[in-house]
Each structure stands twice: as structure tokens, then as C-alpha cells.
Design a protein around this motif. Sequence first.
Motif, PDB file in Angstrom:
ATOM      1  N   ALA A  87      -5.004   4.812  -1.463  1.00  0.00           N
ATOM      2  CA  ALA A  87      -4.443   3.067  -1.172  1.00  0.00           C
ATOM      3  C   ALA A  87      -5.211   2.417  -0.307  1.00  0.00           C
ATOM      4  O   ALA A  87      -4.585   3.312   0.627  1.00  0.00           O
ATOM      5  N   VAL A  99       0.894  -1.198  -0.088  1.00  0.00           N
ATOM      6  CA  VAL A  99      -0.325   0.066  -0.229  1.00  0.00           C
ATOM      7  C   VAL A  99       0.963   1.586  -0.098  1.00  0.00           C
ATOM      8  O   VAL A  99       0.430   2.130  -0.934  1.00  0.00           O
ATOM      9  N   LEU A 157       2.788   1.743  -3.606  1.00  0.00           N
ATOM     10  CA  LEU A 157       0.972   2.241  -4.098  1.00  0.00           C
ATOM     11  C   LEU A 157       1.158   3.514  -3.978  1.00  0.00           C
ATOM     12  O   LEU A 157       0.669   4.317  -5.569  1.00  0.00           O
ATOM     13  N   ALA A 181       1.903  -3.756  -6.543  1.00  0.00           N
ATOM     14  CA  ALA A 181       1.355  -2.302  -5.946  1.00  0.00           C
ATOM     15  C   ALA A 181       0.745  -1.719  -7.721  1.00  0.00           C
ATOM     16  O   ALA A 181       0.354  -1.297  -7.898  1.00  0.00           O
ATOM     17  N   THR A 184      -3.555  11.317  -2.791  1.00  0.00           N
ATOM     18  CA  THR A 184      -4.055  10.098  -2.631  1.00  0.00           C
ATOM     19  C   THR A 184      -2.688  10.097  -0.618  1.00  0.00           C
ATOM     20  O   THR A 184      -2.276  11.386  -0.464  1.00  0.00           O
TER      21      THR A 184
END
Length: 477
Positions: free
Chosen positions: A174, A136, A139, A307, A150
Motif C-alpha cells: 500500500a 493508505v 488499505l 481504500a 503487506t
Amino acid sequence: MGSGKVTSSAPSEFRGKHITVAGLGVSGVPAAKVLHGLGAHVTVVNDGDDERARAQAAELEQLGVTVRLGDGATLPEGTDLIVTAPGWKPDKPLFAAAERAGVPVWGDVELAWRLRRPDSAPWLAVTGTNGKTTTVQMLASILEAAGLRTAAVGNIGVSLLDAVLGEEEYDVLAVELSSYQLHWAPSLRAHSAAVLNLAPDHLDWHGSMRAYAADKGRVYEGNRVACVYNVADKATEDLVREADVEEGCRAVGFTLGTPGPSQLGVVEGILVDRAFVEDRYRNAQELAEVSDVNPPAPHNVANALAAAALARAFGVPATAVRDGLRAFTPDAHRIAHVADVDGVAYVDDSKATNTHAAEASLAAYEPVVWIAGGLAKGATFDALVAGAAKRLRGAVLIGRDRALIREALARHAPEVPVVDLDRTDTGAMLQAVQEARRLARPGDTVLLAPACASMDMFANYNRRGEAFAQAVRELGA
């Protein structure tokens, strides 16, 4: 493959409702505050009645929330909905009472999903037995490199409720999700999702491996673009087959080998994409080099591919995958190189708290002097030891359940020298590192990959890793 219905609740739907929040802790307190702020009559029930719980209760009671400490079993009268902390086991009496009364049970992830705004950021979700947090974070780093707003959220520290209700606007989230969280999130529908791997874990909570896998598989329900699975772990592909997804959603595999069509993989040290390209039967897109992955251990390269697959499913360009992976720095105590002393590398993977994680860690090095042991949580070690036997120079065992590992070593690696430290005080780590130094030769790796939880000797795996690093520093000094 059907359609994944998206469920949401207008905040006004909670006004005047009697809602019971099960458990205080990191998810219960924010949930109680949010629901109280929406005009619900909130009662928090909590099994424990310790100092921390009393402090949290006092804070909530000042807002006008009712808190019942020391009684998490009784369903408050008139309850319309329960919102539970993810760790509460499904067989608790409170949930049996709720079922009899026809009261729905949600987790904090379900609450966040239902409260998000209609135009809010889509979720790219990651679950699996091991590697979730790293994947995560990778990502999020890739998405940021693509210029997207994000955050890494969910089981990773940032509350999903804060992310969906806060003032900051995101393009995409994410999201790390545990099996516990997925169990209590029936209407969650991600844009795309990945199950990294499946190995026996938390079986005392789920009741069986089948139930555990089914809860992990919920992450695929209603996916719109891609269900990402691990080619080397057939159970993850089986979960994709069983999922009810949106029309047109694709199964996308990741592999450490050469990828086939609709897969991401590795060719001559290059991470390549044969899923999100024109004519995936003939073409492949270079994404990054294995050396761009930090650290480039095999299981971490697999994390990077997962990812990358989710980021590509969201339309991220190949250059952002490379730039995001280069910018990523892993959390402490995850295959972290501490130091080289007398030609021997010392590596801290205290986060390897189960056999599956330790197996991946051991596969990244040879020869290895292995420091292992702690709380086994019902695990068995035969398969782990049999698989790693050829790369072991020696083993140093610590912790309460070390005998289980010692016995597995006697069965499957009888020629490997073993030091069994009969102590569980925190000072045992310094002695373990000293013993490992004695067994190691130049070119070897001394690897802390305990395959066990830490709580018999340390507050958590972080403290265990810090003790290892401090002991190594003392060797170097």
C-alpha cells in the motif's frame, strides 16, 4: 488506452556508474547507501551545511561516498544519473545542467521501482491533496484482514527502497505517493491507483495547478486493473480519461451518495460495491457500515471507500473490508476527539494544514467554534469561509496570517463573533482554547482545523495538536 511498459533495472547496471544523489534527508541517505552497495561511484550534493547534514555526511563518507555540502547547484563531472530527494524543485540549476548534459533524473520512488525484483509485490498507489496517509493505512489494514503480507510505505515513513530490497517478502504494498515523488517517477506502473481529490497545494513547487494535477495523474499511468477516482471531484475523473493504461483497466468511482455501476458508495448507512461484483448493473455487495469507519466524518468515509476500491481491485473479499476498517485506528491529530468539557466536544484536526482539509473537517460538525490560523502558504480563504459560515458559532484566530481569515470572515460571515489573538508564542493555544470555551454552548464542537501550516508557532502540526490537547485537558481539570 495503450499498454503500460514495465521498466526495471538489474542491480548490476549500476556498477561503476557515476551517480549523483541530490539532497541528504530521509530519502537521500538510504538512496546513497543502496547505490554505493550496488557498486556505483556516489556523490551526494546538498544545499545545506548544518549540524545534521554534517553528521549524515560523516556517516556516508565512512562508507566511501563523496559528499559536497553547501553546493547543490553544480553537476559533478561525469555524472551518469541523478537520484533526487522528492522535495527538490524541478527548476533548480542542477536539473537544468543535467538536461543540458542529457543526464536523466530519478526520484527515490523511481529508483525503488526499477530495483524491485521481477516477482516482487504489486503496488496499490494512493495520491491526492488530502487523505493520502489515512487511506493508505486503511488499505493496509484491509489487506492484512484478508491475510495478505503487506505494509504501508512511500511518503508515509517506511522507505520504498527498504520495502523492495529488504528481506521481508510481501504479497502487495500500500503505497502513499506525493506529487513531488510522482514528478520524479516516470516509469512507475501500479497494479491499481487512486487520486482522492485535487485542490491547490504546493503550487510554488509545481508552478501551476495544471502542472500539479498532471503530476498527480501520473499515478494512473500503466495501471492494470483499476483507476479509482472521486465522483465528487471531476478533475480526478479527467485524469483517468487522460491516462495511458493497460488494456482492460477500468475506471472505478467512489461517492458518498448512491453508487452507479462501476462505483462504490453509501446506501442507508452501508458502504456498498457496484464495481467488483457479478452484473454490476443489477447487483451490489455490502462491504461495511458507516459506523465501522473511525471516525465516521464524511471525508473519512470517502477515504474508506477509496481504500476499499483498491483492496477490491486486488481481489479482497467483502468481509476483509469490514474487518480492516474496524481494526483501523487513525494517526494522532486527524479529527481526533480529545474530550468533552461541559457538554462541548473538543476535536483536534491539526493535520488540516490547508483550506481543502479544513473544509472537509468543518463539514463534519455543527455548530462549530473554529480555531484557525498559522502560515497561509499563499492560500485564500473566501471559499472556505463562505461554505462554512452557516455552521460557525464563533472563530478564534491565531498565527501569523490570521488576518487573511479574519478578512474572509468579515466578508462572508459578518455575524460570526471573532476573537483575534495577536500573539504567535506557543502559549497562545491555551488562550485560544479558553476563548473558544467562552464562545461555545453545550452541544457545540470546538474544532482545531487551522487551514494553515504550523511553523510560525510550532515545530510541526503534531506539536500544535499536542498543545491543543494539553490546553483542553487543563480546561477539564
